[in-house]
Write a protein that holds these residues in place. Structure first.
Motif, PDB file in Angstrom:
ATOM      1  N   GLY A 135       0.796  -1.218   0.000  1.00  0.00           N
ATOM      2  CA  GLY A 135       0.000   0.000   0.000  1.00  0.00           C
ATOM      3  C   GLY A 135       0.826   1.264   0.000  1.00  0.00           C
ATOM      4  O   GLY A 135       0.289   2.359   0.186  1.00  0.00           O
ATOM      5  N   ARG A 141      -2.599  -6.166   6.209  1.00  0.00           N
ATOM      6  CA  ARG A 141      -3.383  -5.888   4.994  1.00  0.00           C
ATOM      7  C   ARG A 141      -3.929  -7.159   4.353  1.00  0.00           C
ATOM      8  O   ARG A 141      -4.821  -7.090   3.520  1.00  0.00           O
ATOM      9  CB  ARG A 141      -2.509  -5.124   3.991  1.00  0.00           C
ATOM     10  N   PHE A 181      -6.908  -1.196   4.856  1.00  0.00           N
ATOM     11  CA  PHE A 181      -7.232  -2.116   3.761  1.00  0.00           C
ATOM     12  C   PHE A 181      -7.004  -3.557   4.206  1.00  0.00           C
ATOM     13  O   PHE A 181      -6.009  -3.878   4.851  1.00  0.00           O
ATOM     14  CB  PHE A 181      -6.344  -1.806   2.543  1.00  0.00           C
ATOM     15  N   ARG A 211      -7.539  -7.383   2.350  1.00  0.00           N
ATOM     16  CA  ARG A 211      -8.000  -8.166   1.208  1.00  0.00           C
ATOM     17  C   ARG A 211      -8.682  -9.437   1.705  1.00  0.00           C
ATOM     18  O   ARG A 211      -8.083 -10.214   2.455  1.00  0.00           O
ATOM     19  CB  ARG A 211      -6.829  -8.511   0.299  1.00  0.00           C
TER      20      ARG A 211
END
Length: 241
Positions: free
Chosen positions: A115, A171, A214, A216
């Protein structure tokens, strides 16, 4: 022990007078879950010495028999029985393993995963270095660490890659299993150091906090899937620019 059974066993024991071992075993054995899990309970009448401390070699031998699940390996794992004829490894401090391949580090520091740009990531590593020194000293003072601030059985990991695996795990942009394969380490080593290093990420400020928001839901599990994710990320950035 299946961890999902603990709460059910506790529920079965609630309010039941445990007047004998037989009552205790029958109550535990009667435990069932709605998904079909059952309990087998037996009375262990062996005697075991107390106050025994495992040597580093014994810790290493035990850890090698643990197979951790991809989902919360600290909770879900299988322990294989020890082979009585197995020789314990020699007490060695060279647990860090071979150097992590540069191409693996380059791949895993891709902005699609962290990121942030690689330059920003290197700045983060430098920024958190004082925090890492404090964390290492705290680990060294802990009773279950050896003199080098290391938990025997998990090996060492340099500061740069500690930060990297902590970011990747937060993340969830790549599985630790795949990261471990690329870095030439065991998954449980990365999992341990990611967990130990994650608290220091809070000292990096609000900018990193926004990056770590964030998460995933389905990270790539293969190298091919990882490369496709990076290519897709690069295509989106190219079209937007």
């Amino acid at each position: 022990m299946e961890h999902r059974l603990f709460s059910r066993i506790t529920h079965s024991l609630r309010g039941q007078p445990l007047t004998s071992y037989e009552v205790l075993l029958e109550t535990i054995s009667a435990t069932r879950t709605s998904t079909g899990l059952t309990v087998q309970a037996v009375l262990d009448e062996n005697t075991y010495p107390t106050g025994r401390v495992l040597t580093r070699a014994e810790r290493q031998s035990a850890e090698r028999r643990v197979e951790r699940d991809e989902f919360h390996g600290e909770w879900n794992y299988t322990i294989a029985p020890q082979d009585p004829g197995q020789q314990l490894p020699e007490d060695s401090r060279a647990e860090s393993g071979p150097p992590i391949p540069a191409e693996a580090t380059f791949l895993l520091t891709n902005p699609a995963l962290t990121g942030m740009t690689r330059e920003h990531f290197e700045q983060l590593v430098l920024q958190l270095e004082p925090c890492q020194r404090l964390l290492t000293e705290a680990e060294r003072q802990s009773a279950d660490r050896d003199g080098r601030g290391r938990n025997p059985g998990f090996g060492t990991l340099d500061h740069r890659h500690r930060v990297l695996v902590a970011v990747l795990r937060s993340r969830n942009t790549v599985t630790l299993t795949l990261a471990a394969e690329l870095m030439g380490r065991k998954r449980n080593v990365l999992s341990y150091h990611a967990g130990r290093s994650k608290p220091m990420l809070a000292f990096a400020g609000p900018e990193l906090a926004r990056v770590l928001v964030f998460h995933r839901p389905h990270p790539p599990r293969t190298l091919e899937a990882l490369k496709c994710l990076i290519e897709h990320h690069d295509e989106i950035n190219s079209s937007s620019s």
